[in-house]
Structure formats: structure tokens, C-alpha cells
Scaffold this active site. Structure first.
Site, short mmCIF file in Angstrom:
data_model
loop_
_atom_site.label_atom_id
_atom_site.label_comp_id
_atom_site.label_asym_id
_atom_site.label_seq_id
_atom_site.Cartn_x
_atom_site.Cartn_y
_atom_site.Cartn_z
N THR A 80 -70.49 10.03 -9.55
CA THR A 80 -71.25 8.98 -9.93
C THR A 80 -70.69 7.14 -9.31
O THR A 80 -69.42 7.81 -9.26
CB THR A 80 -71.40 8.82 -11.48
OG1 THR A 80 -71.63 7.62 -12.29
CG2 THR A 80 -69.45 8.98 -12.41
N ASP A 81 -71.73 6.52 -8.83
CA ASP A 81 -70.84 5.15 -9.24
C ASP A 81 -69.84 4.32 -9.56
O ASP A 81 -69.39 3.53 -9.98
CB ASP A 81 -72.28 4.20 -8.35
CG ASP A 81 -72.99 3.58 -9.36
OD1 ASP A 81 -73.02 4.57 -11.23
OD2 ASP A 81 -73.45 2.84 -9.23
N GLU A 82 -70.15 5.45 -11.24
CA GLU A 82 -68.78 4.85 -12.61
C GLU A 82 -67.38 5.16 -11.96
O GLU A 82 -66.84 4.65 -12.91
CB GLU A 82 -69.20 5.74 -13.49
CG GLU A 82 -70.65 4.76 -13.92
CD GLU A 82 -71.40 5.56 -15.49
OE1 GLU A 82 -70.43 5.13 -16.61
OE2 GLU A 82 -72.40 5.58 -16.35
N TYR A 89 -66.31 9.62 -19.67
CA TYR A 89 -66.88 10.50 -18.60
C TYR A 89 -66.82 10.13 -17.37
O TYR A 89 -66.64 10.93 -16.10
CB TYR A 89 -68.55 10.11 -18.96
CG TYR A 89 -69.25 9.88 -18.07
CD1 TYR A 89 -69.88 11.54 -17.16
CD2 TYR A 89 -69.63 8.65 -17.14
CE1 TYR A 89 -70.77 11.66 -16.09
CE2 TYR A 89 -70.80 8.84 -15.88
CZ TYR A 89 -70.96 10.58 -14.99
OH TYR A 89 -71.83 10.60 -14.23
N LYS A 148 -65.41 12.25 -14.02
CA LYS A 148 -65.74 12.40 -12.79
C LYS A 148 -64.58 12.51 -12.07
O LYS A 148 -65.01 13.01 -10.77
CB LYS A 148 -67.47 11.94 -12.11
CG LYS A 148 -68.60 12.32 -13.56
CD LYS A 148 -69.07 13.50 -13.71
CE LYS A 148 -69.45 13.81 -12.24
NZ LYS A 148 -70.70 14.64 -11.85
P1 NAD Z 1 -78.27 15.47 -17.23
O1 NAD Z 1 -77.16 15.79 -18.77
O2 NAD Z 1 -79.52 15.55 -17.58
O3 NAD Z 1 -77.80 17.40 -17.35
C1 NAD Z 1 -76.95 18.35 -16.90
C2 NAD Z 1 -77.35 19.41 -17.07
O4 NAD Z 1 -75.83 19.83 -16.77
C3 NAD Z 1 -78.02 19.75 -18.25
O5 NAD Z 1 -78.86 21.21 -17.87
C4 NAD Z 1 -76.92 21.21 -18.64
O6 NAD Z 1 -77.66 22.12 -19.32
C5 NAD Z 1 -75.54 21.59 -17.44
N1 NAD Z 1 -74.31 22.05 -17.66
C6 NAD Z 1 -73.66 21.01 -18.87
N2 NAD Z 1 -71.99 21.57 -19.00
C7 NAD Z 1 -72.94 22.50 -18.29
C8 NAD Z 1 -71.59 23.72 -18.36
N3 NAD Z 1 -70.23 23.68 -18.58
N4 NAD Z 1 -71.65 25.17 -17.22
C9 NAD Z 1 -72.71 24.76 -17.13
N5 NAD Z 1 -74.09 24.41 -16.50
C10 NAD Z 1 -73.74 22.69 -17.66
O7 NAD Z 1 -77.91 15.12 -16.40
P2 NAD Z 1 -78.64 14.13 -15.10
O8 NAD Z 1 -78.47 12.68 -15.40
O9 NAD Z 1 -79.12 14.88 -14.15
O10 NAD Z 1 -77.19 14.20 -14.12
C11 NAD Z 1 -76.59 14.95 -13.28
C12 NAD Z 1 -74.91 14.85 -12.30
O11 NAD Z 1 -75.36 14.22 -11.31
C13 NAD Z 1 -74.21 14.81 -13.20
O12 NAD Z 1 -73.10 15.67 -12.16
C14 NAD Z 1 -73.94 13.48 -12.94
O13 NAD Z 1 -72.49 13.42 -13.34
C15 NAD Z 1 -74.29 12.98 -11.98
N6 NAD Z 1 -75.19 11.82 -12.18
C16 NAD Z 1 -76.30 10.92 -13.29
C17 NAD Z 1 -76.39 9.96 -12.57
C18 NAD Z 1 -78.14 9.73 -13.44
O14 NAD Z 1 -78.32 8.62 -13.94
N7 NAD Z 1 -78.07 10.13 -14.71
C19 NAD Z 1 -76.43 9.01 -11.10
C20 NAD Z 1 -75.51 9.17 -10.81
C21 NAD Z 1 -74.68 10.95 -10.66
O1 DAU Z 2 -74.39 4.68 -12.83
C1 DAU Z 2 -74.63 6.08 -13.52
C2 DAU Z 2 -74.38 6.60 -13.99
O2 DAU Z 2 -76.14 6.22 -15.06
C3 DAU Z 2 -74.42 8.25 -14.07
O3 DAU Z 2 -73.13 8.37 -13.53
C4 DAU Z 2 -74.65 8.44 -16.27
O4 DAU Z 2 -75.04 9.71 -16.13
C5 DAU Z 2 -75.99 7.52 -16.70
O5 DAU Z 2 -75.42 8.07 -17.93
C6 DAU Z 2 -75.75 6.00 -16.68
O6 DAU Z 2 -75.00 6.31 -17.11
P1 DAU Z 2 -75.50 4.17 -18.20
O7 DAU Z 2 -73.38 3.89 -18.75
O8 DAU Z 2 -74.89 3.20 -16.63
O9 DAU Z 2 -76.38 4.78 -18.84
P2 DAU Z 2 -77.30 4.50 -19.74
O10 DAU Z 2 -78.62 4.45 -20.27
O11 DAU Z 2 -75.95 5.46 -21.03
O12 DAU Z 2 -76.97 3.21 -20.34
C7 DAU Z 2 -77.54 2.17 -19.27
C8 DAU Z 2 -77.44 0.58 -19.86
O13 DAU Z 2 -77.91 0.10 -21.19
C9 DAU Z 2 -76.11 0.31 -19.58
O14 DAU Z 2 -75.89 -0.73 -19.77
C10 DAU Z 2 -75.61 -0.02 -21.28
C11 DAU Z 2 -77.02 -0.07 -21.70
N1 DAU Z 2 -78.08 1.13 -23.24
C12 DAU Z 2 -77.87 1.78 -23.18
C13 DAU Z 2 -78.98 2.79 -24.13
C14 DAU Z 2 -78.65 4.49 -24.76
C15 DAU Z 2 -78.80 -0.10 -24.18
O15 DAU Z 2 -78.19 -1.20 -24.09
N2 DAU Z 2 -78.77 0.85 -25.53
C16 DAU Z 2 -78.76 1.54 -25.27
O16 DAU Z 2 -79.34 2.70 -25.86
#
Ligand code: NAD
Ligand code: DAU
Length: 343
Positions: free
Chosen positions: A132-134, A156, A160
Site C-alpha cells: 500500500t502507499d500508506e 496497519y 504492511k
Molecule cells: P479487504 O479487507 O476487503 O479483504 C481482505 C481479505 O483478506 C478478506 O477476504 C479477509 O477474509 C482475508 N483475510 C484476512 N486475514 C486473513 C488471513 N489471516 N488468512 C487468509 N485470509 C485473510 O481488503 P482489500 O481492501 O481488498 O485489500 C486487499 C489488499 O490490498 C490488502 O493487502 C491491502 O493492504 C491492499 N491494499 C488495499 C487498498 C485499498 O484501498 N483497499 C489499497 C492498497 C493496497
Molecule cells: O492508501 C491505501 C489505503 O487506503 C489502503 O492501504 C487501506 O487498506 C485502505 O483502507 C485505505 O486507507 P485510508 O485510511 O486512506 O482509507 P479510509 O477509507 O479508512 O479513509 C479514507 C479517508 O477518509 C481518510 O482521510 C479518513 C477519512 N474518513 C474515513 C472514514 C472511515 C472519514 O473522514 N470518516 C470515516 O468514517
């Protein structure tokens, strides 16, 4: 360096394939590569949902195994016969990591080690660790490139970093062909409504307040999930990418308030639903990444314009009410009360 694998006949293992991005990725593989085989290994935590993969039921190229990536036996069985591993499995919600980091350290770091050990033993063709870019922490100046320091600021993101550095270490030490991608904020169908966009859309649809943390001026770089998945496939298909890291973003920098306004506008809901609440502790003000390496090495360019992608995404939640109503029942209610009840 080894030749690029033939994805058309790839034997994919997709840990975490029942989550948001993983399920979109699995559907994309099966659609693009009918001769591929995909095994999903997923623990089905609160975020994993078999309904996300329902459209694949009966597909002979797809199989599902319920299991934990921290469990070496489950991983060994699932990896049998697979040559390409794309690991999505993770605990992913920053607010939950702030509440309790235990599962994050286990899955996002230790779990990746378990997968890597098995990949090393099995001799897979490629192992893509989805990061992730985080990991860069908040970026207030120039967009981060792949050489920028890793200054993660929440549990988190720190977990990562553990996973992605282990992946790189298995390349440098044992020659396991690992690749790391650092994606920006994804949006699209099947995203869990704990995350900003589906939370605000589904709250607005129920006339519930939209809880904006602090000022709402924090920005993220938004990428449609289809572009994120397509970029990963472009990287997997490229030559000489083992041991490399790629940023994946789309250059759509938007603040929380801008996103909120778009949602209210599309749903024709009133501004009065906006509720400024106590900020997230250590809230990163901005993420911004430089995508030039990805374009240069793979030719990939995102193709979903933000305005079109966000409109289609909002419409998807409008049209798939039973999907999110089911997710928002059960565990979610307790989570929501803990997170927002007294905020
Ligand atoms: P999500 O939370 O929707 O899904 C995560 C999945 O992993 C779920 O199906 C969960 O059951 C499974 N899981 C969790 N723990 C597990 C374990 N111990 N063994 C097997 N399965 C397990 O997540 P997402 O948003 O789809 O993100 C997927 C990946 O992409 C993650 O690695 C996350 O860090 C990365 N990522 C997410 C974002 C974003 O914006 N959502 C951005 C960049 C990177
Ligand atoms: O940048 C990539 C990441 O983006 C992924 O690695 C993470 O898995 C994914 O959850 C996401 O992280 P963020 O913390 O950026 O996403 P989130 O949707 O939780 O929040 C996005 C922005 O919105 C952040 O500035 C916090 C704000 N927010 C979020 C929630 C849930 C609010 O203002 N209110 C809220 O209730």
C-alpha cells in the site's frame, strides 16, 4: 532473470480473494484468461465474503479454500499446483488497527512470511505481495516514488511494511521471484462499508450522518479497483520485474469533503447529513505517489476517469442494496457503535 510467465495459462493462488480487491482481481483473471486456474485461500474474517465471488460459482477454473495464511498446513495444501501467488490477504482498516493491532501484525507480517516460506519450497514462478502507499506515511511535499523512505505512521501501515520487506528479503536472500506493489486508495464495487466511500454512500442512502474526521481536508489518491487489478496483471506479465517495487495510483487527488460532496450530489441528499467528528488519531493528511515507473516499465495507464468511476460506484451501491445490508448487519453493528457511537 526468468522469462515473464504466461498468464493465460497461469495457475494462480490468491490469498484474500474473498475481500474487496481480491474478488475483483479473481473475476478479472477468469474473464481475461479462460484457460487459467484460480485458487482462493481466505480465512473469511469479517471482511471476507463469499457473496463477492458468487458470480464464479460453477466455474471449473475457480476453487475456494477456507484457511488462514498464518497456518502453514493450509498454505501448503492451497499452493499445491500453483505457480503464481498474488497475496491480498490482510487486515486492512486503519481505524481497526488503531483500536487493536494484534491481528494486523499476525496476518500482514507473519502471514506473509508463512506464504513466502511455502513459495520458496514450492518454487513458484512469481509472488506478488500487494502492499500500500500508506507505507510512505503522510506525504506533504513531492509525490513519493519507490525509493522514498518508508515512514508509516499507523499499525496497519507498519505491519504492511513488515510483509513487503519480508517479500523483498526472500528475493534478495533466497531468489524467490517476489514483486511488491504499493497501491493507492481503491474504490469500486464490493468494498466493505467500513471504508470511506461505501460507508458514506450507504449512510446517505439511509439518511444517516456522514462522519467526516476532523476538517475533512485530508486527501487521498483514488484509483478504480479495475485499474489497480489491471496494473497488477501488467506487472505480472512484464519481464525482469523480480525484486522490484511498483507504485500503482491514478493521480486523482481528492479530499474527504470533495468526495462527500460528489456522493451527496449524485444521491440528491442534503448537506445536513455531513457531521464533523473527532479526528482519527495520527490521521495522515495526504498520500500522493509517483506512477512514472509503472508506466515506463509496463506501458500501463489507468483508464477509468474518476468522475465516471465514482458515479458508477455510487450507482452500484444503490443497485446492490441487499449486498451491503447483509454486510452491515451482525459484527458491523457492534463495530459501528464502538467506532462512531460516542464520537
Ligand atoms: P479487504 O479487507 O476487503 O479483504 C481482505 C481479505 O483478506 C478478506 O477476504 C479477509 O477474509 C482475508 N483475510 C484476512 N486475514 C486473513 C488471513 N489471516 N488468512 C487468509 N485470509 C485473510 O481488503 P482489500 O481492501 O481488498 O485489500 C486487499 C489488499 O490490498 C490488502 O493487502 C491491502 O493492504 C491492499 N491494499 C488495499 C487498498 C485499498 O484501498 N483497499 C489499497 C492498497 C493496497
Ligand atoms: O492508501 C491505501 C489505503 O487506503 C489502503 O492501504 C487501506 O487498506 C485502505 O483502507 C485505505 O486507507 P485510508 O485510511 O486512506 O482509507 P479510509 O477509507 O479508512 O479513509 C479514507 C479517508 O477518509 C481518510 O482521510 C479518513 C477519512 N474518513 C474515513 C472514514 C472511515 C472519514 O473522514 N470518516 C470515516 O468514517
Amino acid at each position: 532473470m526468468a522469462e515473464a510467465p504466461d498468464l493465460k495459462r497461469g495457475r494462480f493462488l490468491v490469498p484474500g480473494g474473498a475481500g474487496f480487491i481480491g474478488s475483483n482481481f479473481v473475476r478479472m483473471i477468469r474473464k481475461r484468461f479462460p484457460d487459467s486456474r484460480v485458487t482462493v485461500l481466505d480465512k473469511l474474517t469479517y471482511a471476507g465474503n463469499l457473496a463477492n465471488l458468487e458470480s464464479l460459482s460453477g466455474d471449473p477454473g475457480y476453487r475456494f479454500i477456507k484457511g488462514d495464511i498464518c497456518d502453514a498446513k493450509a498454505v501448503t495444501a492451497a499452493m499445491e499446483g500453483c505457480d503464481l501467488v498474488v497475496n491480498f490477504a490482510a487486515e486492512t482498516h486503519v481505524d481497526r488497527s488503531i483500536e487493536k493491532a494484534h491481528e494486523f501484525v499476525l496476518t500482514d507480517t507473519f502471514g506473509v512470511y508463512v506464504l513466502l516460506e511455502e513459495a520458496r519450497r514450492a518454487g513458484v514462478r512469481r509472488f506478488l505481495q500487494v502492499s500500500t502507499d500508506e507505507v510512505y506515511g503522510e506525504i506533504l511535499g513531492e509525490a513519493a516514488n519507490e525509493e522514498s523512505p518508508l515512514l508509516a505512521r499507523n499499525p496497519y501501515a507498519a505491519s504492511k511494511i513488515g510483509g513487503e520487506r519480508l517479500a523483498y528479503s526472500y528475493f534478495a536472500t533466497y531468489g524467490v521471484p517476489t514483486i511488491v506493489t504499493r497501491g493507492s486508495n481503491n474504490y469500486g464495487p464490493f468494498q466493505h462499508p467500513e471504508k470511506l466511500i461505501p460507508l458514506f454512500v450507504t449512510n446517505a442512502l439511509q439518511e444517516l450522518p456522514m462522519p467526516v474526521y476532523g476538517t475533512g481536508k485530508n486527501t487521498r489518491d483514488w484509483i478504480h479497483v479495475d485499474d489497480h487489478c489491471a496494473a497488477m496483471l501488467a506487472i505480472l506479465a512484464a519481464k525482469d520485474v523480480e525484486g522490484e517495487t511498483f507504485n500503482i495510483g491514478a493521480g486523482n487527488e481528492k479530499s474527504v469533503l470533495e468526495i462527500t460532496a460528489l456522493i451527496l450530489d449524485r444521491l440528491k441528499k442534503p448537506q445536513s447529513l455531513i457531521r464533523h467528528v473527532t479526528d482519527r488519531p495520527g490521521h495522515d493528511r495526504r498520500y500522493a505517489i509517483d506512477m512514472s515507473k509503472l508506466a515506463k516499465r509496463t506501458g500501463f495507464q489507468p483508464s477509468v476517469a474518476f468522475e465516471r468511476g465514482i458515479a458508477a460506484t455510487i450507482d452500484w451501491y444503490v443497485e446492490n442494496r441487499s449486498w451491503w445490508e447483509s454486510v452491515r448487519s451482525g459484527e458491523y453493528r457492534h463495530y459501528y457503535e464502538r467506532m462512531y457511537g460516542a464520537r
